[in-house]
Design an enzyme around this catalytic site. Structure first.
Site, PDB file in Angstrom:
ATOM      1  CD  GLU A 193      31.037  40.251  59.576  1.00 35.11           C
ATOM      2  OE1 GLU A 193      30.437  41.279  59.929  1.00 35.11           O
ATOM      3  OE2 GLU A 193      31.371  39.356  60.370  1.00 35.11           O
ATOM      4  CD  GLU A 375      35.087  38.951  62.236  1.00 34.04           C
ATOM      5  OE1 GLU A 375      34.076  39.088  62.946  1.00 34.04           O
ATOM      6  OE2 GLU A 375      35.477  39.807  61.438  1.00 34.04           O
TER       7      GLU A 375
END
Ligand code: FCB
Length: 469
Positions: A193, A375
């Protein structure tokens, strides 16, 4: 300090249910995922390892961030976290009990290079050797992420992601990882991320290193992109048979309250959040607003250095996000609120499985790469009942709805090859500390007792059914 805490063995009664009778009784049906679909769980180093200064580990920006008053709820820190550094055999056993075929974890850069560069830390390197060997011995494929936000403090002192030299420091770190683990680890990701740690760390200033500055945000984006491309070249050269990727957080961005006045803010957030990294890395250019803003920091040859072939797109998804116009904010807009009527998880994050389906399809058509969902999960504040069971029905409902939405996207032709639940364990949830629990396994942070929740049994059942065994 942590090593002295006594280990607690899992009671057999706490193992996730997997017998055929249990599955039939559950009334769940097989959705028809491919038999070789990868089912996994994800964690990250700072959020679970603890042992913050054991065995020669150096400090990271999160170690020091947590010490600043008001930065993290309850003054929580990752000093002990889940004590995974000492309890990793128990945690691998938990994964085996659930039946996952893959485990995505991150290496703590300051554990293996205490100052971020130069002197390596053999004891830290040994830790990941042991973990990787055990995973492989139990049939769980290690998916190693180089960077999940815990920048060595020593590098932050040299400017961190604001210093262009960091592309070289990161490549040196990637060289160490490739040399040490590349014989056994083939699934490697450069970053987790990047849009979140640059936006929250250098734009809004909420996360470490808590800088809130428009230029810093832009510069950090470009330097992370350079570091990614440089490290990909290192890994490609040094790890035979490597399958390389990067993990992006992708969420639809909406104007708060659907207002026209917030539309430009939402478009900007969309570029910062969704496009700042995959566009230059996979399409070779920045998106329109960013291209103009970042131009002063781009040198000749940079875009070719950033846009390197990779093998898979890691997609993290939770819920849609919102933006509000705010000319006084450092980056020109404010974080917006979801509509009041939005269905929400225990920690208030909106629940829209159809947004997940759409995002998978959108990513596949834009970037044309195999996707692994690296995720997805549901935060709550679960507690065991008087019988020491954790009935997290809300999480089970969430996971059921989101895995079905993923299957819908696949039925529409989207190439999704794996799914990793965030997270194996309740853990240190950044600025929210230990209050927000995302685990399939409940953790008592005072005693380090682990209790698999109902969601662990549900996930075990799903894996078992979909594998057709
Ligand atoms: C993601 C992070 C992960 C965890 C989950 C809930 O954005 O990658 O570390 O905090 O959110």
């Amino acid at each position: 300090m942590v090593a002295t805490q006594k280990k607690k063995k899992l009671a057999d009664g706490n193992k996730p249910a997997r017998s055929n009778n249990d599955l039939e009784a559950s009334g769940e049906r097989r959705l028809g995922f491919p038999k070789d679909f990868v089912w996994g769980v994800s964690t990250s180093a700072y959020q679970i390892e603890g042992a913050a200064s054991d065995d020669g580990k150096g400090p990271s920006i999160w170690d020091t961030h947590c010490l600043q008053k008001g930065r993290v709820a309850n003054g929580d820190t990752g000093d002990v976290a889940c004590d995974h550094y000492h309890r990793w055999p128990d945690d691998v056993r938990l994964m085996t009990d659930i039946g996952v075929s893959a485990y995505r974890f991150s290496v703590s850069w300051p554990r293996v290079l205490p100052r971020g560069r130069g002197q390596t830390n053999e004891k830290g390197l040994d830790f990941y050797d042991r973990l990787i060997d055990r995973l492989l011995a139990t049939g769980i494929e290690p998916w190693l992420c180089l960077y999940h936000w815990d920048l060595p403090k020593g590098l932050d002192e040299l400017g961190g992601w604001l210093n262009r030299d960091i592309a070289g420091w990161f490549a040196d770190y990637a060289t160490l990882i490739a040399r040490r683990y590349g014989d056994r680890v083939k699934r490697l990701a450069t970053f987790n991320e990047p849009s979140v740690f640059t936006l929250f760390g250098y734009g809004f200033g909420w996360n470490a290193p808590a800088v809130a500055d428009r230029t810093a945000h832009l510069v950090s984006i470009h330097h992370v992109n350079l570091a990614h491309g440089t490290a990909i070249d290192v890994l490609r050269t040094m790890v035979p048979g490597a399958k390389l990727g990067i993990i992006h957080n992708r969420q639809p961005c909406h104007p708060e309250n659907g207002l026209e006045a917030n539309k430009e803010a939402a478009l900007l957030l969309d570029e910062h959040w969704n496009k700042a990294f995959p566009d230059p890395q996979l399409l070779g250019h920045y998106s329109p607003r960013l291209a103009v803003a970042i131009e002063p920091f781009v040198r000749s040859g940079d875009m070719a250095r950033i846009c390197r072939p990779i093998d898979w797109f890691g997609l993290n998804h939770y819920s849609p996000i919102y933006a509000r116009a705010d000319a006084a904010a450092p980056i020109g807009y404010a974080w917006g609120d979801a509509p009041v009527e939005a269905p929400r998880s225990g920690i208030g994050w909106p629940i829209y499985p159809e947004a997940f389906r759409d995002e998978l399809m959108n990513v596949a058509s834009t970037y044309k790469m195999p996707i692994y969902v690296t995720e997805n999960g549901c935060g709550g504040s679960d507690m065991p009942d008087s019988a020491s069971k954790v009935h997290d029905h809300e999480r089970v409902d969430y996971l059921r709805a989101y895995t079905s939405a993923m299957k819908q996207a696949m039925d529409e032709g989207t190439d999704v090859r794996g799914y990793f639940v965030w997270s194996l364990l309740d853990n240190f949830e950044w600025g929210s500390g230990y209050g927000n629990r995302f685990g399939l396994v409940w953790v008592d942070f005072a005693t380090q007792t682990r209790i698999p929740k109902d969601s662990a049994a549900w996930y075990a059942g799903l894996i078992h059914r979909e594998r057709g065994r």
